[in-house]
Scaffold this motif. Structure first.
Motif, PDB file in Angstrom:
ATOM      1  N   SER A   8       2.991 -16.762  -8.675  1.00 25.27           N
ATOM      2  CA  SER A   8       2.324 -17.552  -7.583  1.00 25.27           C
ATOM      3  C   SER A   8       0.486 -17.709  -7.469  1.00 25.27           C
ATOM      4  O   SER A   8       0.458 -17.082  -8.869  1.00 25.27           O
ATOM      5  CB  SER A   8       3.004 -16.283  -6.335  1.00 25.27           C
ATOM      6  OG  SER A   8       4.345 -15.963  -6.161  1.00 25.27           O
ATOM      7  N   ARG A  42       4.604 -18.388  -4.439  1.00 24.82           N
ATOM      8  CA  ARG A  42       3.674 -17.858  -2.533  1.00 24.82           C
ATOM      9  C   ARG A  42       2.564 -18.682  -3.001  1.00 24.82           C
ATOM     10  O   ARG A  42       1.783 -19.175  -4.199  1.00 24.82           O
ATOM     11  CB  ARG A  42       3.538 -16.303  -2.591  1.00 24.82           C
ATOM     12  CG  ARG A  42       4.949 -16.026  -2.779  1.00 24.82           C
ATOM     13  CD  ARG A  42       5.167 -13.907  -2.900  1.00 24.82           C
ATOM     14  NE  ARG A  42       6.114 -13.473  -3.422  1.00 24.82           N
ATOM     15  CZ  ARG A  42       7.256 -13.018  -2.914  1.00 24.82           C
ATOM     16  NH1 ARG A  42       6.827 -13.695  -1.574  1.00 24.82           N
ATOM     17  NH2 ARG A  42       8.149 -12.405  -3.183  1.00 24.82           N
ATOM     18  N   ARG A  74       6.190 -20.528   0.375  1.00 21.80           N
ATOM     19  CA  ARG A  74       5.872 -18.830   0.689  1.00 21.80           C
ATOM     20  C   ARG A  74       4.049 -19.153   0.671  1.00 21.80           C
ATOM     21  O   ARG A  74       4.062 -18.853  -0.186  1.00 21.80           O
ATOM     22  CB  ARG A  74       6.357 -17.588   0.425  1.00 21.80           C
ATOM     23  CG  ARG A  74       7.618 -17.527   0.634  1.00 21.80           C
ATOM     24  CD  ARG A  74       8.446 -17.006   0.145  1.00 21.80           C
ATOM     25  NE  ARG A  74       7.871 -15.121   0.703  1.00 21.80           N
ATOM     26  CZ  ARG A  74       9.034 -15.414   2.055  1.00 21.80           C
ATOM     27  NH1 ARG A  74      10.140 -15.550   1.987  1.00 21.80           N
ATOM     28  NH2 ARG A  74       8.822 -14.143   2.912  1.00 21.80           N
ATOM     29  N   ASP A  98       5.226 -16.815  11.569  1.00 17.26           N
ATOM     30  CA  ASP A  98       6.922 -16.914  11.121  1.00 17.26           C
ATOM     31  C   ASP A  98       8.114 -18.136  12.209  1.00 17.26           C
ATOM     32  O   ASP A  98       8.676 -18.075  11.551  1.00 17.26           O
ATOM     33  CB  ASP A  98       7.664 -14.975  11.196  1.00 17.26           C
ATOM     34  CG  ASP A  98       8.633 -15.100  10.980  1.00 17.26           C
ATOM     35  OD1 ASP A  98       9.850 -15.850   9.798  1.00 17.26           O
ATOM     36  OD2 ASP A  98       9.690 -15.475  11.984  1.00 17.26           O
ATOM     37  N   ARG A 104       9.453 -18.453   5.475  1.00 20.03           N
ATOM     38  CA  ARG A 104       7.841 -18.571   4.530  1.00 20.03           C
ATOM     39  C   ARG A 104       7.209 -17.701   4.715  1.00 20.03           C
ATOM     40  O   ARG A 104       6.150 -17.788   3.985  1.00 20.03           O
ATOM     41  CB  ARG A 104       7.381 -19.690   5.018  1.00 20.03           C
ATOM     42  CG  ARG A 104       8.478 -20.499   4.782  1.00 20.03           C
ATOM     43  CD  ARG A 104       7.678 -22.419   5.672  1.00 20.03           C
ATOM     44  NE  ARG A 104       6.972 -22.851   4.029  1.00 20.03           N
ATOM     45  CZ  ARG A 104       5.754 -23.395   4.781  1.00 20.03           C
ATOM     46  NH1 ARG A 104       5.919 -23.918   5.507  1.00 20.03           N
ATOM     47  NH2 ARG A 104       4.654 -23.860   3.658  1.00 20.03           N
ATOM     48  N   ASP A 106       4.496 -13.907   4.416  1.00 20.53           N
ATOM     49  CA  ASP A 106       4.134 -12.955   3.364  1.00 20.53           C
ATOM     50  C   ASP A 106       3.114 -12.138   3.758  1.00 20.53           C
ATOM     51  O   ASP A 106       2.502 -12.870   4.660  1.00 20.53           O
ATOM     52  CB  ASP A 106       3.751 -12.982   1.996  1.00 20.53           C
ATOM     53  CG  ASP A 106       4.942 -13.581   1.303  1.00 20.53           C
ATOM     54  OD1 ASP A 106       6.031 -13.554   2.243  1.00 20.53           O
ATOM     55  OD2 ASP A 106       4.913 -14.135   0.100  1.00 20.53           O
ATOM     56  N   GLU A 164       7.795 -11.241   5.727  1.00 27.54           N
ATOM     57  CA  GLU A 164       8.002 -10.065   4.109  1.00 27.54           C
ATOM     58  C   GLU A 164       6.884  -9.480   4.209  1.00 27.54           C
ATOM     59  O   GLU A 164       6.153 -10.012   3.525  1.00 27.54           O
ATOM     60  CB  GLU A 164       8.010 -10.987   2.927  1.00 27.54           C
ATOM     61  CG  GLU A 164       8.511 -10.121   1.539  1.00 27.54           C
ATOM     62  CD  GLU A 164       9.138 -10.932   0.418  1.00 27.54           C
ATOM     63  OE1 GLU A 164       8.960 -10.845  -0.278  1.00 27.54           O
ATOM     64  OE2 GLU A 164      10.462 -11.602   0.538  1.00 27.54           O
TER      65      GLU A 164
END
Length: 330
Positions: A8, A42, A74, A98, A104, A106, A164
């Motif tokens: 990431s 990410r 993400r 979101d 996607r 975090d 997440e």
């Protein structure tokens, strides 16, 4: 080594000397698009305030800009410093993200306020006191989004969002809290490697499964600068090294251009500081970067590696991401 951890990207949205904020945001979007094209998992930005060389203070706004320019990678915070905010505000912001970019988002959370009295006054917060309430605020924020606890108010947007959650840290506190709450844990070894091994051991030992996560999951940050040759990579890394030295000496500023043989020009304490940070770094050609990342993965057992590293030339940073993926693929 054939089974590499997921890769990431952590970007601090650097502002170059002679550069502008619009240029910094445009460069971050191009970097995120490149990361998406190259298969990075990410793309995270971090909240910093009152720093001329870092343009990510309004992290959720920057993430919306990045999300609108990408489609699959993400995106998230590495991290949101929760003592600077109320849980309700962050629930609304990341609930909005979101809704805009479903599945996607975090939300990486950090405890360190990282602020002197001037910023505390500007934020209207007693940040040291707020940091003491961090565990309760994490629980409240999670409840606002998941509905796991019946609260007297509902965040809309926010409630029911598919976000997440991650715990960030550079000390044992974050590792303990992540383990207790059953959250994935990201360790900031790229600027604070001292407690790395102990924190990961503690997190894995004390991890308690949760609805979000059945077993421990670790991501570790590294400074990675890849170029065609070792010498080119060392030159590329010198911009960030200058920024680190200036920050530690109390005179931060915009990202400076690279300087040849920079390490040789430093007094011993500054050079030792950079060499200490280098244990969580990979600077060099494809072969060197592959060797350094392999050693770091062997040391940490990381499930994911998030690569950081501000470069004065945005195209060189993109090329660094390309060469890193080529190194591990090869």
């Amino acid at each position: 080594m054939t089974d590499w951890p997921a890769l990431s990207v952590l970007d601090l949205v650097p502002v170059r000397e002679g550069g502008t904020l619009p240029e910094a945001y445009a460069a971050t979007v191009e970097l995120a698009q490149a990361a998406e094209r190259l298969g990075y998992k990410r793309f995270w930005v971090a909240e910093h305030h009152a720093m001329d060389g870092v343009a990510g203070g309004a992290a959720s706004v920057v993430l919306a800009h990045i999300g609108n320019a990408t489609s699959t990678i993400r995106i998230g915070s590495g991290g949101i410093m929760l003592p600077n905010h109320t849980p309700f505000q962050i629930a609304e912001q990341f609930g909005t993200l979101d809704a805009l970019f479903p599945g996607r988002i975090d939300l990486g959370l950090g405890r360190a306020p990282g602020a002197g009295p001037e910023l505390q006054r500007a934020l209207r917060k007693n940040l040291n006191q707020a940091a003491e309430h961090f565990p309760q605020d994490v629980l409240e924020l999670r409840a606002l989004i998941t509905g796991a606890v019946d609260l007297p108010i509902r965040a809309t947007p926010g409630y029911g969002a598919n976000v997440e959650f991650w715990m960030l840290g550079s000390s044992l506190f974050g590792a303990q809290l992540a383990a207790r709450l059953g959250m994935p844990y990201a360790f900031a070894a790229h600027f604070a490697p001292d407690h790395l091994d102990q924190a990961l051991e503690l997190y894995r030992r004390d991890f308690q499964p949760s609805e979000q996560l059945e077993r421990p999951h670790v991501m570790v940050a590294m400074n990675v600068f890849a170029a065609e040759t070792d010498d080119e990579a060392v030159l590329l890394a010198s911009s960030q090294q200058q920024s680190f030295v200036r920050l530690r000496s109390g005179s931060p500023g915009k990202l400076p251009p690279p300087i040849a043989n920079y390490l040789d020009s430093l007094p011993p304490p500054s050079r030792a500081m950079l060499e200490h940070l280098g244990q969580a770094g990979a600077v060099g050609s494809r072969e060197t970067v592959k060797e350094k990342i392999a050693g770091f993965v062997e040391r940490t057992g990381a499930d994911e590696i998030i690569v950081s590293g501000a470069a004065f030339d945005p195209e060189a940073r993109i090329r660094s991401l390309e060469l890193t993926t080529e190194a591990l693929a090869g």
